[in-house]
Design a protein around this motif. Structure first.
Motif, PDB file in Angstrom:
ATOM      1  N   LEU A 118     -34.270  14.958   7.232  1.00 21.95           N
ATOM      2  CA  LEU A 118     -35.181  13.943   7.742  1.00 21.95           C
ATOM      3  C   LEU A 118     -36.611  14.456   7.800  1.00 21.95           C
ATOM      4  CD1 LEU A 118     -33.050  12.365  10.612  1.00 21.95           C
ATOM      5  CD2 LEU A 118     -33.694  11.312   8.439  1.00 21.95           C
ATOM      6  N   ALA A 119     -36.777  15.738   8.087  1.00 20.53           N
ATOM      7  CA  ALA A 119     -38.120  16.301   8.177  1.00 20.53           C
ATOM      8  C   ALA A 119     -38.837  16.279   6.841  1.00 20.53           C
ATOM      9  CB  ALA A 119     -38.056  17.732   8.703  1.00 20.53           C
ATOM     10  N   THR A 120     -38.085  16.293   5.744  1.00 18.48           N
ATOM     11  CA  THR A 120     -38.685  16.262   4.412  1.00 18.48           C
ATOM     12  C   THR A 120     -38.604  14.890   3.772  1.00 18.48           C
ATOM     13  OG1 THR A 120     -36.585  16.994   3.430  1.00 18.48           O
ATOM     14  CG2 THR A 120     -38.169  18.697   4.022  1.00 18.48           C
ATOM     15  N   SER A 121     -38.142  13.892   4.526  1.00 16.87           N
ATOM     16  CA  SER A 121     -37.968  12.544   3.979  1.00 16.87           C
ATOM     17  C   SER A 121     -39.282  11.771   4.007  1.00 16.87           C
ATOM     18  CB  SER A 121     -36.905  11.781   4.784  1.00 16.87           C
ATOM     19  OG  SER A 121     -36.833  10.435   4.364  1.00 16.87           O
ATOM     20  N   ARG A 122     -39.442  10.893   3.049  1.00 13.11           N
ATOM     21  CA  ARG A 122     -40.602  10.011   2.998  1.00 13.11           C
ATOM     22  C   ARG A 122     -40.181   8.546   3.074  1.00 13.11           C
ATOM     23  NH1 ARG A 122     -42.060  14.232   3.900  1.00 13.11           N
ATOM     24  NH2 ARG A 122     -43.693  15.514   2.916  1.00 13.11           N
ATOM     25  N   SER A 123     -38.916   8.283   3.360  1.00 18.46           N
ATOM     26  CA  SER A 123     -38.396   6.916   3.364  1.00 18.46           C
ATOM     27  C   SER A 123     -37.957   6.538   4.776  1.00 18.46           C
ATOM     28  CB  SER A 123     -37.211   6.805   2.397  1.00 18.46           C
ATOM     29  OG  SER A 123     -36.582   5.542   2.536  1.00 18.46           O
ATOM     30  N   LEU A 124     -38.426   5.393   5.251  1.00 19.40           N
ATOM     31  CA  LEU A 124     -38.005   4.899   6.566  1.00 19.40           C
ATOM     32  C   LEU A 124     -36.511   4.581   6.571  1.00 19.40           C
ATOM     33  CD1 LEU A 124     -40.983   2.551   7.491  1.00 19.40           C
ATOM     34  CD2 LEU A 124     -40.482   4.821   8.414  1.00 19.40           C
ATOM     35  N   ARG A 125     -35.980   4.254   5.410  1.00 17.13           N
ATOM     36  CA  ARG A 125     -34.554   3.935   5.323  1.00 17.13           C
ATOM     37  C   ARG A 125     -33.692   5.098   5.772  1.00 17.13           C
ATOM     38  NH1 ARG A 125     -32.498   3.353  -0.629  1.00 17.13           N
ATOM     39  NH2 ARG A 125     -33.108   5.552  -0.464  1.00 17.13           N
ATOM     40  N   ASP A 126     -34.148   6.302   5.482  1.00 21.76           N
ATOM     41  CA  ASP A 126     -33.356   7.472   5.853  1.00 21.76           C
ATOM     42  C   ASP A 126     -33.192   7.601   7.362  1.00 21.76           C
ATOM     43  OD1 ASP A 126     -32.972   8.215   3.221  1.00 21.76           O
ATOM     44  OD2 ASP A 126     -34.753   9.494   3.165  1.00 21.76           O
ATOM     45  N   TRP A 129     -30.017   6.519   9.103  1.00 25.04           N
ATOM     46  CA  TRP A 129     -28.925   7.482   9.247  1.00 25.04           C
ATOM     47  C   TRP A 129     -29.056   8.264  10.546  1.00 25.04           C
ATOM     48  CZ3 TRP A 129     -25.371   6.014   6.197  1.00 25.04           C
ATOM     49  CH2 TRP A 129     -25.646   5.579   4.909  1.00 25.04           C
ATOM     50  N   LEU A 130     -30.285   8.490  10.976  1.00 21.09           N
ATOM     51  CA  LEU A 130     -30.501   9.158  12.250  1.00 21.09           C
ATOM     52  C   LEU A 130     -29.953   8.311  13.394  1.00 21.09           C
ATOM     53  CD1 LEU A 130     -31.713  11.399  14.001  1.00 21.09           C
ATOM     54  CD2 LEU A 130     -33.897  10.164  13.927  1.00 21.09           C
ATOM     55  N   VAL A 131     -30.163   7.002  13.314  1.00 16.19           N
ATOM     56  CA  VAL A 131     -29.637   6.097  14.335  1.00 16.19           C
ATOM     57  C   VAL A 131     -28.113   6.180  14.374  1.00 16.19           C
ATOM     58  CG1 VAL A 131     -29.435   3.673  15.045  1.00 16.19           C
ATOM     59  CG2 VAL A 131     -31.614   4.550  14.181  1.00 16.19           C
ATOM     60  N   LEU A 132     -27.488   6.244  13.193  1.00 13.86           N
ATOM     61  CA  LEU A 132     -26.031   6.350  13.132  1.00 13.86           C
ATOM     62  C   LEU A 132     -25.561   7.663  13.762  1.00 13.86           C
ATOM     63  CD1 LEU A 132     -23.387   5.072  12.111  1.00 13.86           C
ATOM     64  CD2 LEU A 132     -23.724   6.297   9.954  1.00 13.86           C
ATOM     65  N   ALA A 133     -26.248   8.757  13.465  1.00 12.90           N
ATOM     66  CA  ALA A 133     -25.876  10.046  14.038  1.00 12.90           C
ATOM     67  C   ALA A 133     -26.039  10.036  15.555  1.00 12.90           C
ATOM     68  CB  ALA A 133     -26.726  11.155  13.426  1.00 12.90           C
ATOM     69  N   SER A 280     -24.970  12.270   8.002  1.00  8.22           N
ATOM     70  CA  SER A 280     -25.461  13.454   7.314  1.00  8.22           C
ATOM     71  C   SER A 280     -25.368  13.311   5.803  1.00  8.22           C
ATOM     72  CB  SER A 280     -24.667  14.678   7.781  1.00  8.22           C
ATOM     73  OG  SER A 280     -25.122  15.847   7.132  1.00  8.22           O
ATOM     74  N   ALA A 281     -24.201  12.831   5.328  1.00  8.44           N
ATOM     75  CA  ALA A 281     -24.015  12.676   3.883  1.00  8.44           C
ATOM     76  C   ALA A 281     -24.937  11.602   3.320  1.00  8.44           C
ATOM     77  CB  ALA A 281     -22.560  12.339   3.583  1.00  8.44           C
ATOM     78  N   ALA A 287     -31.986  10.941   0.094  1.00  3.03           N
ATOM     79  CA  ALA A 287     -33.263  11.637   0.185  1.00  3.03           C
ATOM     80  C   ALA A 287     -33.884  11.798  -1.196  1.00  3.03           C
ATOM     81  CB  ALA A 287     -33.076  13.003   0.819  1.00  3.03           C
ATOM     82  N   LYS A 288     -35.201  11.851  -1.245  1.00  6.91           N
ATOM     83  CA  LYS A 288     -35.956  12.105  -2.471  1.00  6.91           C
ATOM     84  C   LYS A 288     -36.707  13.414  -2.305  1.00  6.91           C
ATOM     85  CE  LYS A 288     -36.556   7.218  -3.545  1.00  6.91           C
ATOM     86  NZ  LYS A 288     -37.512   6.143  -3.840  1.00  6.91           N
ATOM     87  N   PRO A 289     -36.965  14.140  -3.374  1.00  2.92           N
ATOM     88  CA  PRO A 289     -36.667  13.895  -4.766  1.00  2.92           C
ATOM     89  C   PRO A 289     -35.185  13.942  -5.055  1.00  2.92           C
ATOM     90  CG  PRO A 289     -37.468  16.122  -4.506  1.00  2.92           C
ATOM     91  CD  PRO A 289     -37.606  15.448  -3.177  1.00  2.92           C
ATOM     92  N   PRO A 290     -34.757  13.373  -6.211  1.00  2.08           N
ATOM     93  CA  PRO A 290     -33.346  13.308  -6.536  1.00  2.08           C
ATOM     94  C   PRO A 290     -32.730  14.670  -6.745  1.00  2.08           C
ATOM     95  CG  PRO A 290     -34.683  12.682  -8.424  1.00  2.08           C
ATOM     96  CD  PRO A 290     -35.605  12.800  -7.271  1.00  2.08           C
ATOM     97  N   VAL A 291     -31.381  14.660  -6.757  1.00  5.21           N
ATOM     98  CA  VAL A 291     -30.631  15.910  -6.902  1.00  5.21           C
ATOM     99  C   VAL A 291     -31.020  16.647  -8.170  1.00  5.21           C
ATOM    100  CG1 VAL A 291     -28.321  16.856  -7.209  1.00  5.21           C
ATOM    101  CG2 VAL A 291     -28.704  15.036  -5.547  1.00  5.21           C
TER     102      VAL A 291
END
Length: 300
Positions: A118-126, A129-133, A280-281, A287-291
């Motif tokens: 999450l610290a490296t995420s640039r998407s609010l969508r991610d 997942w924090l809410v779910l955790a 987590s998964a 997350a971006k950049p892609p794998v």
């Protein structure tokens, strides 16, 4: 990516999976030693034996053991921080395991890798997942009136271990500049500075011989083997991919806890664990950049 790069990434991913399975099996053996040595004593025994094994393997005093020669002052600072994090993580998670089941403790602990993503995420969508955790964590909190409440201190120690795990991922990348085996050997030696004083304070008057044997097993399964695997893998994968693969750790912990220690989770606890695994998964996958660019992230 080229075929050799694909194979390298696959082997690195398998290293993370094997490391997680080994850590959870080692945790079950460690918990069986708590009545004899206490969690502090087991943590001290684990890090001391692991440090001796790793030092014998790495022999970091040889200049040629490190890429580029002798360790620089900057690298020493990262190694020291890495070792202190390892020591804190050992103590925190064992204090948690004394109070709560292994599967639940590990489920809370993966908040660390999730936080890194999450610290490296640039998407609010991610952040969904924090809410779910957080929802899964809320199901584990011992609210008043709950029939089978978990120990609140155990939850707190697991959260402390989560913070250490996040730092472990971040510091491990820098510490690994001196070579994965060397970094783990030095880091585990530094970890003893944290664990041994606690272990000595809680040590029994006499140490049973079979406890030393089990301590050796715990050290190999929980530290020596998985940390070498993970340090190698983190040189090939981004922290996001490491977080994704690590998300299966709670399931492995719950299974090992049941098979070895007969720890049984309630339906609500299984739901909480599942929510945190999915969070987590999902966060790591989205997350971006892609794998495909994971290798570039490592080299940045």
């Amino acid at each position: 990516m080229t075929a050799p790069t694909d194979r390298t990434a696959l082997l690195a991913g398998l290293s993370i999976v094997v490391a997680q399975a080994s850590i959870n099996l080692g945790a079950a053996f460690a918990k069986s030693l708590f009545p004899l040595l206490g969690p502090e004593g087991v943590a001290a025994l684990r890090t001391t034996i692991s440090a001796l094994i790793l030092l014998a393997i790495a022999r970091p005093w040889r200049g040629r053991a490190m890429p580029g020669g002798a360790i620089t002052g900057r690298q020493w600072r990262w190694l020291l921080l890495y070792g202190l994090v390892l020591g804190g993580m050992n103590l925190m998670i064992y204090w948690a395991f004394r109070r709560i089941p292994i599967g639940i403790g590990v489920a809370i602990e993966i908040c660390g890798p999730l936080g890194v993503v999450l610290a490296t995420s640039r998407s609010l969508r991610d952040f969904l997942w924090l809410v779910l955790a957080l929802g899964g964590l809320a199901l584990l909190i011992p609210w008043p009136g709950r029939a089978e409440p978990l120990d609140l201190a155990g939850i707190g120690f697991a959260l402390g271990a989560a913070a250490c795990w996040a730092l472990y991922i971040l510091c491990g990348k820098r510490a690994g500049e001196v070579g994965s085996t060397t970094a783990v050997a030095i880091g585990m030696t530094v970890a003893c500075i944290v664990t041994v004083p606690f272990g000595l304070a809680a040590a029994p008057s006499s140490l049973p011989l079979h406890a030393l044997g089990l301590g050796l097993v715990v050290a190999i399964l929980s530290s020596a083997l998985p940390y070498m695997l993970e340090m190698h893998a983190m040189g090939q994968l981004s922290s996001r991919i490491v977080g994704l693969l690590s998300s299966m750790a709670p399931a492995l912990g719950a299974i090992v806890g049941f098979l070895v220690l007969n720890e049984r989770l309630t339906g609500l606890q299984w739901l909480a664990v599942a929510m945190m695994i999915v969070a987590s998964a999902g966060c790591s996958l989205g997350a971006k950049p892609p794998v495909a660019k994971a290798r570039d992230d490592v080299m940045a």
